[in-house]
Scaffold this motif. Structure first.
Motif, short mmCIF file in Angstrom:
data_model
loop_
_atom_site.label_atom_id
_atom_site.label_comp_id
_atom_site.label_asym_id
_atom_site.label_seq_id
_atom_site.Cartn_x
_atom_site.Cartn_y
_atom_site.Cartn_z
N GLN A 18 0.71 -1.18 0.08
CA GLN A 18 0.03 -0.11 -0.07
C GLN A 18 0.74 1.11 -0.06
O GLN A 18 0.57 2.33 -0.51
CB GLN A 18 -0.99 0.08 1.14
CG GLN A 18 -2.06 -0.84 1.08
CD GLN A 18 -3.20 -1.10 2.47
OE1 GLN A 18 -2.58 -1.21 3.41
NE2 GLN A 18 -4.28 -0.75 1.90
N PHE A 19 1.95 1.39 0.76
CA PHE A 19 2.78 2.55 0.84
C PHE A 19 3.34 2.63 -0.63
O PHE A 19 3.31 3.85 -1.14
CB PHE A 19 4.06 2.12 1.59
CG PHE A 19 4.04 2.43 3.17
CD1 PHE A 19 3.58 3.94 3.46
CD2 PHE A 19 3.92 1.83 4.24
CE1 PHE A 19 3.12 4.49 4.66
CE2 PHE A 19 3.81 2.05 5.46
CZ PHE A 19 3.40 3.48 5.54
N ILE A 20 3.74 1.48 -1.24
CA ILE A 20 4.38 1.71 -2.73
C ILE A 20 3.32 2.18 -3.59
O ILE A 20 3.50 2.79 -4.26
CB ILE A 20 5.03 0.21 -3.25
CG1 ILE A 20 6.18 -0.05 -2.39
CG2 ILE A 20 5.14 0.26 -4.65
CD1 ILE A 20 6.48 -1.42 -2.69
N ALA A 21 2.03 1.59 -3.76
CA ALA A 21 1.03 2.24 -4.45
C ALA A 21 0.67 3.63 -3.94
O ALA A 21 0.37 4.22 -5.14
CB ALA A 21 -0.40 1.47 -4.15
N ALA A 22 0.80 4.12 -2.75
CA ALA A 22 0.41 5.36 -2.78
C ALA A 22 1.71 6.36 -3.23
O ALA A 22 1.40 7.51 -3.63
CB ALA A 22 0.44 5.56 -1.11
N PHE A 23 2.82 6.16 -3.06
CA PHE A 23 3.95 6.78 -3.57
C PHE A 23 3.70 6.80 -4.99
O PHE A 23 3.84 7.90 -5.82
CB PHE A 23 5.32 6.20 -3.32
CG PHE A 23 5.84 6.48 -1.88
CD1 PHE A 23 5.81 7.47 -1.39
CD2 PHE A 23 6.19 5.37 -1.01
CE1 PHE A 23 6.04 7.86 0.03
CE2 PHE A 23 6.65 5.56 0.45
CZ PHE A 23 6.54 6.62 0.75
N LEU A 67 -6.15 6.74 -0.12
CA LEU A 67 -4.92 5.91 0.14
C LEU A 67 -4.50 6.12 1.68
O LEU A 67 -4.11 5.21 2.45
CB LEU A 67 -3.87 6.38 -0.63
CG LEU A 67 -4.04 5.84 -2.24
CD1 LEU A 67 -3.15 6.77 -3.00
CD2 LEU A 67 -3.85 4.47 -2.15
N ALA A 68 -4.66 7.38 2.17
CA ALA A 68 -4.37 7.54 3.47
C ALA A 68 -5.17 6.82 4.57
O ALA A 68 -4.82 6.17 5.15
CB ALA A 68 -4.44 9.16 3.82
N ILE A 72 -4.04 3.82 7.28
CA ILE A 72 -4.46 4.03 8.57
C ILE A 72 -4.95 2.76 9.00
O ILE A 72 -4.72 2.14 10.13
CB ILE A 72 -5.21 5.20 8.99
CG1 ILE A 72 -4.32 6.46 8.69
CG2 ILE A 72 -5.62 5.28 10.34
CD1 ILE A 72 -5.04 7.80 8.50
N THR A 73 -5.89 2.23 8.23
CA THR A 73 -6.59 0.97 8.59
C THR A 73 -5.77 -0.17 8.63
O THR A 73 -5.83 -1.09 9.66
CB THR A 73 -7.71 0.81 7.61
OG1 THR A 73 -8.68 1.80 7.47
CG2 THR A 73 -8.60 -0.46 7.81
N LYS A 74 -4.79 -0.24 7.73
CA LYS A 74 -3.77 -1.45 7.44
C LYS A 74 -2.98 -1.33 8.81
O LYS A 74 -2.61 -2.30 9.42
CB LYS A 74 -2.88 -1.57 6.22
CG LYS A 74 -2.22 -2.55 6.27
CD LYS A 74 -3.06 -4.05 6.31
CE LYS A 74 -3.91 -4.42 5.36
NZ LYS A 74 -4.59 -5.60 5.45
N GLU A 75 -2.53 -0.16 9.15
CA GLU A 75 -1.54 -0.03 10.20
C GLU A 75 -2.18 -0.27 11.66
O GLU A 75 -1.62 -0.90 12.32
CB GLU A 75 -1.07 1.83 10.25
CG GLU A 75 -0.10 1.76 11.17
CD GLU A 75 -0.62 2.21 12.50
OE1 GLU A 75 -0.10 2.13 13.52
OE2 GLU A 75 -1.71 2.70 12.69
N GLN A 76 -3.56 0.15 11.62
CA GLN A 76 -4.22 -0.50 13.20
C GLN A 76 -4.23 -1.79 12.96
O GLN A 76 -4.31 -2.36 14.00
CB GLN A 76 -5.65 0.19 12.79
CG GLN A 76 -5.56 1.85 13.29
CD GLN A 76 -6.82 2.58 13.13
OE1 GLN A 76 -7.82 2.13 12.44
NE2 GLN A 76 -6.85 3.62 13.76
#
Length: 137
Positions: A18-23, A67-68, A72-76
């Motif tokens: 998800q980080f890569i997709a956001a970048f 994306l944010a 956040i959901t995945k981080e939680q």
């Protein structure tokens, strides 16, 4: 335990994706702006692929917001999985005590197993004796 660790690893892999997709989204769809007077935006030749496909500001911000929220959901989810792992809220002394208690339970279970094996052997001997008696008659 391994199941929770597997879930945590998968969640971490998904978070990285998800980080890569956001970048990629931000790099691919940002506005072409100059930060100072010396910056230049190169003109593209017709056959040259676009490096940036600028989106209108509303669409771009909506994509960033989605994306944010996903991040956040995945981080939680990752934090929750970490919190369910054993040992985080227990001191070393508590963990050693828990291990001792489990060892005691294991000893009791092993004694019960040995008694059951002994009882089974006795029952098999009696059954064998009965079968032999029946064959003789």
């Amino acid at each position: 335990m391994a199941d929770k660790l597997t879930q945590l690893q998968e969640a971490m892999d998904q978070l990285c994706t998800q980080f890569i997709a956001a970048f990629y989204y931000i790099e691919r769809h940002h506005d072409l702006e100059k930060f100072n007077a010396n910056d230049k935006i190169p003109d593209l030749k017709p056959e040259q692929p676009k490096e940036v496909e600028t989106l209108d500001p509303e669409t771009f911000r909506a994509g960033q917001l989605e994306l944010a929220r996903d991040l956040i959901t995945k981080e939680q989810q990752v934090e929750y999985l970490i919190s369910t792992l054993p040992g985080l809220d227990n001191s070393e002394r508590d963990q050693l005590q828990m291990i001792r208690e489990l060892e005691d339970e294991l000893e009791v279970a092993e004694k019960q197993r040995l008694e059951a094996v002994k009882e089974r052997d006795e029952v098999l001997k009696r059954l064998d004796g009965l079968i032999r008696m029946i064959r003789r008659h």
